[in-house]
Design a protein around this motif. Structure first.
Motif, mmCIF file in Angstrom:
data_model
loop_
_atom_site.group_PDB
_atom_site.id
_atom_site.type_symbol
_atom_site.label_atom_id
_atom_site.label_comp_id
_atom_site.label_asym_id
_atom_site.label_seq_id
_atom_site.Cartn_x
_atom_site.Cartn_y
_atom_site.Cartn_z
ATOM 1 N N ASP A 1 0.849 -1.192 0.000
ATOM 2 C CA ASP A 1 0.000 0.000 0.000
ATOM 3 C C ASP A 1 0.886 1.245 0.000
ATOM 4 O O ASP A 1 1.855 1.318 0.781
ATOM 5 C CB ASP A 1 -0.908 -0.003 1.226
ATOM 6 C CG ASP A 1 -1.823 -1.206 1.245
ATOM 7 O OD1 ASP A 1 -2.928 -1.119 0.687
ATOM 8 O OD2 ASP A 1 -1.422 -2.255 1.802
ATOM 9 N N TYR A 2 0.542 2.230 -0.844
ATOM 10 C CA TYR A 2 1.460 3.327 -1.114
ATOM 11 C C TYR A 2 0.755 4.682 -1.163
ATOM 12 O O TYR A 2 -0.429 4.779 -1.507
ATOM 13 C CB TYR A 2 2.131 3.113 -2.484
ATOM 14 C CG TYR A 2 3.000 1.888 -2.578
ATOM 15 C CD1 TYR A 2 4.377 1.961 -2.392
ATOM 16 C CD2 TYR A 2 2.429 0.650 -2.866
ATOM 17 C CE1 TYR A 2 5.177 0.830 -2.494
ATOM 18 C CE2 TYR A 2 3.218 -0.489 -2.973
ATOM 19 C CZ TYR A 2 4.597 -0.396 -2.781
ATOM 20 O OH TYR A 2 5.382 -1.522 -2.876
ATOM 21 N N LEU A 3 1.552 5.714 -0.882
ATOM 22 C CA LEU A 3 1.202 7.093 -1.176
ATOM 23 C C LEU A 3 2.367 7.719 -1.928
ATOM 24 O O LEU A 3 3.499 7.749 -1.423
ATOM 25 C CB LEU A 3 0.928 7.890 0.103
ATOM 26 C CG LEU A 3 -0.381 7.598 0.832
ATOM 27 C CD1 LEU A 3 -0.395 8.305 2.183
ATOM 28 C CD2 LEU A 3 -1.587 8.034 -0.008
ATOM 29 N N PHE A 4 2.126 8.190 -3.139
ATOM 30 C CA PHE A 4 3.125 8.887 -3.943
ATOM 31 C C PHE A 4 2.656 10.328 -4.139
ATOM 32 O O PHE A 4 1.455 10.627 -4.067
ATOM 33 C CB PHE A 4 3.287 8.232 -5.318
ATOM 34 C CG PHE A 4 3.974 6.903 -5.317
ATOM 35 C CD1 PHE A 4 5.356 6.823 -5.372
ATOM 36 C CD2 PHE A 4 3.245 5.724 -5.276
ATOM 37 C CE1 PHE A 4 6.000 5.601 -5.398
ATOM 38 C CE2 PHE A 4 3.869 4.489 -5.294
ATOM 39 C CZ PHE A 4 5.257 4.422 -5.355
ATOM 40 N N GLY A 5 3.593 11.227 -4.435
ATOM 41 C CA GLY A 5 3.194 12.597 -4.683
ATOM 42 C C GLY A 5 4.262 13.415 -5.355
ATOM 43 O O GLY A 5 5.455 13.090 -5.295
#
Length: 461
Positions: free
Chosen positions: A429-433
């Motif tokens: 599970d990831y958060l990229f920005g």
């Protein structure tokens, strides 16, 4: 979406509006029905054009929600979504009206009017025998032309549009063979165009959280047959633990939970929210059409709508779009959902990739890099700064998320203990920005899901 108008004024206006026609001895105007709880979906919508009448098929609310092929111009009453389940996987599908949120049934027990097999949008679901049909391609009649075939319990029946000179275009599942009255063109409603570029892009921070809530696929999860209330309460509790995020990405989510979760966020976290949904799909065999995969019913047997991903963003959002991710044939066709927040000059996208590795949908991880690149492109609207993530079903060590790592910063990559596990012992599970992350956290437990929530603060540059 939270209504910012004063409720007292609305009530007063409604009372005056209802009373005034009577005072003037004029007929009162009917109050428009509330939108169905399926109106938050960005899933593909369809229109049915009868080749016999040359007209679009409508759900006629004033006519007990019967289906008639006699509309010249398509609008909401002429729009439908296609649905299937994990048993059929597209082999049978159901039509659902965008006007009232009900599934279309072929009434083989003739009603008072005696019209056998009459089609009406009347069933809350889940779809059963009278709501399930097959799409039978009719290539000799042109592209995207189909016959709609039901089964009345003893034999197959095709849907006819009454095109007689004295007919009313009523749709009935009554024909035993396909003729001119039984052919329909399935017309896809176009996705929204790209939004205009935002007026400015000032530096700001955005708090984000992603969580696979496991509300359908895993029988061991506490949310497998849940109703909306417990899920909404746990999402808001996780959000509070994550420091009250500005946006929330949700995977393995059931469509009809969107509005209840939106209301729970507004009640328990404050502010105005907009929760949108996009479905995972199955390819309908022998066609170019995809049907939305439905969630299992809840513990009481009630329909929970389609299965997919959701986004919770500020209520100012007016643009959102679902993106089909390239997926292996014969299995779930995965999806991404994007929305814009114009005042932030930001675009937020949630996705759920195919499961990769031996024994799963994408055993050689052939499709996951393509899904990653499609997500990257979807999150690249001109003038908007991207924030994206979700359950991407691949550990960092697989290398299949290379296009995302090379383009954006990942929330947990620079933590003191990077790549913390989000399910079992692995990180998927990831958060990229497009900016710099800080305060990245992973929940200590999965709660009623089988995934831990992930959160962080993105400084948009």
């Amino acid at each position: 979406m939270k209504n910012r108008l004063h409720i007292s004024r609305l009530l007063a206006a409604a009372l005056i509006g209802a009373a005034l026609p009577a005072l003037l001895d004029a007929p009162a105007t009917a109050v428009a029905p509330p939108p169905p709880n399926t109106s938050k979906s960005a899933g593909q919508q369809w229109e049915l054009l009868s080749l016999a009448t040359g007209k679009y098929v409508s759900v006629e609310a004033s006519n007990t929600n019967e289906l008639h092929a006699r509309a010249d111009n398509p609008g909401i009453p002429e729009r439908f979504t296609l649905h299937t389940d994990t048993s059929a996987k597209g082999a049978t599908v159901s039509l659902r009206s965008q006007a009232n949120g009900a599934y279309v049934a072929a009434e083989f027990g003739a009603g008072a009017d005696g019209r056998y097999g009459k089609l009406r949008a009347r069933t809350e679901g889940p779809p059963a025998g009278w709501e399930k049909l097959e799409l039978v391609a009719q290539p000799q009649s042109g592209a995207d032309v189909y016959a709609l075939r039901y089964h009345d319990g003893t034999q197959e029946r095709y849907v006819s549009a009454d095109a007689a000179a004295t007919g009313d275009g009523l749709l009935q599942a009554r024909a035993t063979a396909v003729g001119s009255w039984e052919r329909f063109r399935l017309v896809g409603v176009a996705a929204p165009a790209d939004p205009p570029a935002p007026p400015s892009a000032s530096p700001r921070t955005v708090k984000a959280m992603t969580w696979n809530v496991c509300s359908d696929n895993n029988k061991a999860c506490g949310f497998y047959h849940t109703t909306a209330g417990p899920l909404a309460d746990e999402i808001t509790a996780r959000a509070k633990a994550a420091g009250n995020p500005d946006v929330i990405l949700l995977e393995e989510f059931c469509e009809k939970f969107a509005k209840p979760v939106e209301l729970a966020l507004e009640t328990q976290l404050g502010g105005g929210w907009d929760v949108r949904f996009a479905p995972v799909q199955y390819q309908v065999p022998g066609t170019n059409v995809k049907a939305q995969k439905n969630c299992q019913s809840d513990a009481s047997g009630a329909d929970r709508g389609a299965y997919g991903v959701a986004l919770a963003v500020p209520e100012e959002n007016t643009w959102y779009r679902a993106y089909e991710l390239p997926s292996p044939p014969g299995v779930e066709q995965r999806t991404a959902l994007c929305a814009t927040v114009t005042s932030w000059a930001a675009e937020v996208c949630a996705a759920h990739f195919s499961t990769g590795g031996p024994g799963y949908d994408d055993p050689d991880r052939t499709y996951q890099p393509r899904q990653a690149d499609t997500l990257r492109q979807a999150a690249s609207l001109p003038g908007y700064r991207p924030l994206l993530g979700g359950d991407l079903n691949a550990a960092p060590s697989t290398g299949v998320l290379g296009t995302l790592y090379s383009t954006y910063e990942e929330c947990d990559a620079h933590s003191a203990a990077p790549n913390r596990p989000t399910t079992g012992t692995i990180k998927i599970d990831y958060l990229f920005g497009g900016g710099t992350w800080s305060g990245c956290g992973v929940a200590p437990d999965t709660g009623s899901s089988d995934h831990r929530a992930v959160w962080g603060t993105l400084a948009l540059s």
